[in-house]
Design a protein around this motif. Structure first.
Motif, PDB file in Angstrom:
ATOM      1  N   MET A  48       0.820  -1.216   0.000  1.00  0.00           N
ATOM      2  CA  MET A  48       0.000   0.000   0.000  1.00  0.00           C
ATOM      3  C   MET A  48       0.854   1.266   0.000  1.00  0.00           C
ATOM      4  O   MET A  48       0.563   2.217  -0.720  1.00  0.00           O
ATOM      5  N   ARG A  49       1.907   1.283   0.788  1.00  0.00           N
ATOM      6  CA  ARG A  49       2.758   2.488   0.826  1.00  0.00           C
ATOM      7  C   ARG A  49       3.413   2.721  -0.528  1.00  0.00           C
ATOM      8  O   ARG A  49       3.508   3.861  -1.008  1.00  0.00           O
ATOM      9  N   THR A  50       3.855   1.633  -1.186  1.00  0.00           N
ATOM     10  CA  THR A  50       4.497   1.763  -2.500  1.00  0.00           C
ATOM     11  C   THR A  50       3.500   2.256  -3.536  1.00  0.00           C
ATOM     12  O   THR A  50       3.825   3.091  -4.386  1.00  0.00           O
ATOM     13  N   VAL A  51       2.271   1.731  -3.482  1.00  0.00           N
ATOM     14  CA  VAL A  51       1.235   2.183  -4.411  1.00  0.00           C
ATOM     15  C   VAL A  51       0.960   3.673  -4.218  1.00  0.00           C
ATOM     16  O   VAL A  51       0.854   4.430  -5.188  1.00  0.00           O
ATOM     17  N   ALA A  52       0.857   4.099  -2.957  1.00  0.00           N
ATOM     18  CA  ALA A  52       0.590   5.508  -2.672  1.00  0.00           C
ATOM     19  C   ALA A  52       1.695   6.396  -3.224  1.00  0.00           C
ATOM     20  O   ALA A  52       1.432   7.438  -3.843  1.00  0.00           O
ATOM     21  N   GLU A  53       2.948   5.987  -3.013  1.00  0.00           N
ATOM     22  CA  GLU A  53       4.083   6.784  -3.502  1.00  0.00           C
ATOM     23  C   GLU A  53       4.069   6.870  -5.025  1.00  0.00           C
ATOM     24  O   GLU A  53       4.284   7.939  -5.599  1.00  0.00           O
ATOM     25  N   ARG A  54       3.803   5.744  -5.667  1.00  0.00           N
ATOM     26  CA  ARG A  54       3.812   5.727  -7.138  1.00  0.00           C
ATOM     27  C   ARG A  54       2.663   6.558  -7.703  1.00  0.00           C
ATOM     28  O   ARG A  54       2.798   7.189  -8.752  1.00  0.00           O
ATOM     29  N   ALA A  55       1.522   6.552  -7.006  1.00  0.00           N
ATOM     30  CA  ALA A  55       0.355   7.309  -7.477  1.00  0.00           C
ATOM     31  C   ALA A  55       0.431   8.782  -7.087  1.00  0.00           C
ATOM     32  O   ALA A  55      -0.382   9.584  -7.557  1.00  0.00           O
ATOM     33  N   GLY A  56       1.363   9.136  -6.204  1.00  0.00           N
ATOM     34  CA  GLY A  56       1.492  10.528  -5.784  1.00  0.00           C
ATOM     35  C   GLY A  56       0.410  10.984  -4.830  1.00  0.00           C
ATOM     36  O   GLY A  56      -0.022  12.139  -4.885  1.00  0.00           O
ATOM     37  N   VAL A  57      -0.039  10.058  -3.956  1.00  0.00           N
ATOM     38  CA  VAL A  57      -1.053  10.411  -2.963  1.00  0.00           C
ATOM     39  C   VAL A  57      -0.556  10.012  -1.579  1.00  0.00           C
ATOM     40  O   VAL A  57       0.337   9.186  -1.431  1.00  0.00           O
ATOM     41  N   ALA A  58      -1.158  10.628  -0.554  1.00  0.00           N
ATOM     42  CA  ALA A  58      -0.824  10.265   0.819  1.00  0.00           C
ATOM     43  C   ALA A  58      -1.365   8.869   1.125  1.00  0.00           C
ATOM     44  O   ALA A  58      -2.366   8.435   0.552  1.00  0.00           O
ATOM     45  N   LEU A  59      -0.698   8.169   2.042  1.00  0.00           N
ATOM     46  CA  LEU A  59      -1.133   6.825   2.394  1.00  0.00           C
ATOM     47  C   LEU A  59      -2.556   6.836   2.954  1.00  0.00           C
ATOM     48  O   LEU A  59      -3.365   5.950   2.642  1.00  0.00           O
ATOM     49  N   GLY A  60      -2.879   7.859   3.752  1.00  0.00           N
ATOM     50  CA  GLY A  60      -4.234   7.968   4.283  1.00  0.00           C
ATOM     51  C   GLY A  60      -5.269   8.136   3.193  1.00  0.00           C
ATOM     52  O   GLY A  60      -6.383   7.604   3.283  1.00  0.00           O
ATOM     53  N   THR A  61      -4.918   8.886   2.148  1.00  0.00           N
ATOM     54  CA  THR A  61      -5.817   9.069   1.009  1.00  0.00           C
ATOM     55  C   THR A  61      -6.070   7.741   0.318  1.00  0.00           C
ATOM     56  O   THR A  61      -7.210   7.415  -0.044  1.00  0.00           O
ATOM     57  N   LEU A  62      -5.007   6.956   0.143  1.00  0.00           N
ATOM     58  CA  LEU A  62      -5.152   5.646  -0.485  1.00  0.00           C
ATOM     59  C   LEU A  62      -6.123   4.769   0.299  1.00  0.00           C
ATOM     60  O   LEU A  62      -7.019   4.130  -0.287  1.00  0.00           O
ATOM     61  N   TYR A  63      -5.992   4.766   1.620  1.00  0.00           N
ATOM     62  CA  TYR A  63      -6.863   3.924   2.448  1.00  0.00           C
ATOM     63  C   TYR A  63      -8.315   4.423   2.438  1.00  0.00           C
ATOM     64  O   TYR A  63      -9.231   3.631   2.661  1.00  0.00           O
ATOM     65  N   ARG A  64      -8.512   5.706   2.190  1.00  0.00           N
ATOM     66  CA  ARG A  64      -9.892   6.193   2.072  1.00  0.00           C
ATOM     67  C   ARG A  64     -10.564   5.626   0.826  1.00  0.00           C
ATOM     68  O   ARG A  64     -11.759   5.340   0.820  1.00  0.00           O
ATOM     69  N   TYR A  65      -9.785   5.473  -0.239  1.00  0.00           N
ATOM     70  CA  TYR A  65     -10.327   4.911  -1.472  1.00  0.00           C
ATOM     71  C   TYR A  65     -10.401   3.388  -1.407  1.00  0.00           C
ATOM     72  O   TYR A  65     -11.358   2.782  -1.893  1.00  0.00           O
ATOM     73  N   PHE A  66      -9.379   2.766  -0.826  1.00  0.00           N
ATOM     74  CA  PHE A  66      -9.281   1.310  -0.786  1.00  0.00           C
ATOM     75  C   PHE A  66      -8.841   0.868   0.608  1.00  0.00           C
ATOM     76  O   PHE A  66      -7.654   0.953   0.942  1.00  0.00           O
ATOM     77  N   PRO A  67      -9.784   0.404   1.437  1.00  0.00           N
ATOM     78  CA  PRO A  67      -9.469   0.057   2.826  1.00  0.00           C
ATOM     79  C   PRO A  67      -8.467  -1.083   2.986  1.00  0.00           C
ATOM     80  O   PRO A  67      -7.851  -1.217   4.037  1.00  0.00           O
ATOM     81  N   SER A  68      -8.306  -1.933   1.960  1.00  0.00           N
ATOM     82  CA  SER A  68      -7.369  -3.048   2.060  1.00  0.00           C
ATOM     83  C   SER A  68      -6.729  -3.310   0.706  1.00  0.00           C
ATOM     84  O   SER A  68      -7.208  -2.824  -0.336  1.00  0.00           O
ATOM     85  N   LYS A  69      -5.671  -4.112   0.721  1.00  0.00           N
ATOM     86  CA  LYS A  69      -5.006  -4.459  -0.528  1.00  0.00           C
ATOM     87  C   LYS A  69      -5.958  -5.219  -1.456  1.00  0.00           C
ATOM     88  O   LYS A  69      -5.955  -5.013  -2.678  1.00  0.00           O
ATOM     89  N   MET A  70      -6.777  -6.099  -0.892  1.00  0.00           N
ATOM     90  CA  MET A  70      -7.691  -6.871  -1.727  1.00  0.00           C
ATOM     91  C   MET A  70      -8.746  -5.980  -2.389  1.00  0.00           C
ATOM     92  O   MET A  70      -9.164  -6.237  -3.511  1.00  0.00           O
ATOM     93  N   ASP A  71      -9.171  -4.916  -1.693  1.00  0.00           N
ATOM     94  CA  ASP A  71     -10.079  -3.954  -2.338  1.00  0.00           C
ATOM     95  C   ASP A  71      -9.404  -3.343  -3.556  1.00  0.00           C
ATOM     96  O   ASP A  71     -10.040  -3.112  -4.588  1.00  0.00           O
ATOM     97  N   LEU A  72      -8.116  -3.093  -3.430  1.00  0.00           N
ATOM     98  CA  LEU A  72      -7.357  -2.509  -4.532  1.00  0.00           C
ATOM     99  C   LEU A  72      -7.200  -3.509  -5.667  1.00  0.00           C
ATOM    100  O   LEU A  72      -7.343  -3.157  -6.848  1.00  0.00           O
ATOM    101  N   VAL A  73      -6.925  -4.772  -5.332  1.00  0.00           N
ATOM    102  CA  VAL A  73      -6.810  -5.802  -6.364  1.00  0.00           C
ATOM    103  C   VAL A  73      -8.123  -5.951  -7.126  1.00  0.00           C
ATOM    104  O   VAL A  73      -8.143  -6.063  -8.352  1.00  0.00           O
ATOM    105  N   VAL A  74      -9.237  -5.928  -6.410  1.00  0.00           N
ATOM    106  CA  VAL A  74     -10.545  -6.034  -7.056  1.00  0.00           C
ATOM    107  C   VAL A  74     -10.755  -4.864  -8.016  1.00  0.00           C
ATOM    108  O   VAL A  74     -11.325  -5.023  -9.100  1.00  0.00           O
ATOM    109  N   ALA A  75     -10.293  -3.676  -7.636  1.00  0.00           N
ATOM    110  CA  ALA A  75     -10.413  -2.516  -8.515  1.00  0.00           C
ATOM    111  C   ALA A  75      -9.578  -2.703  -9.780  1.00  0.00           C
ATOM    112  O   ALA A  75      -9.997  -2.300 -10.875  1.00  0.00           O
ATOM    113  N   VAL A  76      -8.409  -3.319  -9.642  1.00  0.00           N
ATOM    114  CA  VAL A  76      -7.576  -3.595 -10.818  1.00  0.00           C
ATOM    115  C   VAL A  76      -8.273  -4.605 -11.722  1.00  0.00           C
ATOM    116  O   VAL A  76      -8.260  -4.474 -12.951  1.00  0.00           O
TER     117      VAL A  76
END
Length: 204
Positions: A48-76
């Motif tokens: 999650m931290r690496t994804v946030a850095e690559r996307a240029g967003v704060a880690l907290g912002t990432l978790y607001r959009y995707f509460p878990s890694k699996m939520d993010l995988v489902v989005a992909v």
């Protein structure tokens, strides 16, 4: 001191529209960053931290959009399905045979995923192991139905043909697993899908 008048709904609407577009763009950047990482190192690379850095967003912002890694995988997964649907819309299967049309859709999905085998493995693993609800099966079934019976045919919810196309999608998923393990080639998968589709969709 005179209070300033409240913003009218007309004044608020453009501001909300800009904010909505900004949120959509931010979410898209996050999903694209996650997909790029997965394509190089699978699910393990989607920290999650690496994804946030690559996307240029704060880690907290990432978790607001995707509460878990699996939520993010489902989005992909959903993003990949969007690309597949767009491809099918632009270039529908040419054959008039329903089973062959369905197989063409599945093989286009296969070729698209295998261009990024690490990403493909991450997506398949997410479908098998994730507790996060995903509509992958439903979307693949709708896509196969459109290919087999045409976009203008709206089948009732209890039509048994819905079960048959879902079964074909399940066959494809298992064959993808075999391919990712190195136990099957694309040609072998196509041959098996053609047999399964001819049996399952013979009454379409």
């Amino acid at each position: 001191m005179t209070a300033e008048p409240a913003a009218t709904s007309q004044e608020q609407a453009p501001e909300q529209g800009v904010r909505s577009r900004s949120q959509h763009q931010r979410r898209r950047r996050i999903v694209q960053a996650a997909a790029a990482l997965a394509s190089r190192g699978g699910v393990e690379a989607m920290q999650m931290r690496t994804v946030a850095e690559r996307a240029g967003v704060a880690l907290g912002t990432l978790y607001r959009y995707f509460p878990s890694k699996m939520d993010l995988v489902v989005a992909v997964v959903s993003e990949e399905l969007d690309l597949l649907e767009g491809s099918i819309d632009r270039r529908p299967p040419r054959t008039t045979d329903p089973p062959q049309r369905a197989v063409e859709v599945l093989m286009r999905a296969t070729r698209g995923l295998m261009r990024e085998p690490e990403l493909a493995e991450a997506l398949i693993r997410s479908l098998l192991l994730s507790d996060v609800k995903t509509n992958f099966g439903d979307r693949m079934s709708r896509l196969l139905l459109r290919a087999a019976v045409g976009p203008d045919h709206d089948l009732p919810a209890d039509d048994p043909r819905r079960v048959l196309v879902r079964a074909l999608g399940s066959v494809w998923t298992m064959e993808m697993i075999e391919m990712l393990r190195g136990h099957a080639t694309a040609d072998e998968i196509q041959a098996k899908l053609e047999i399964a589709a001819a049996r399952l969709l013979e009454d379409f």
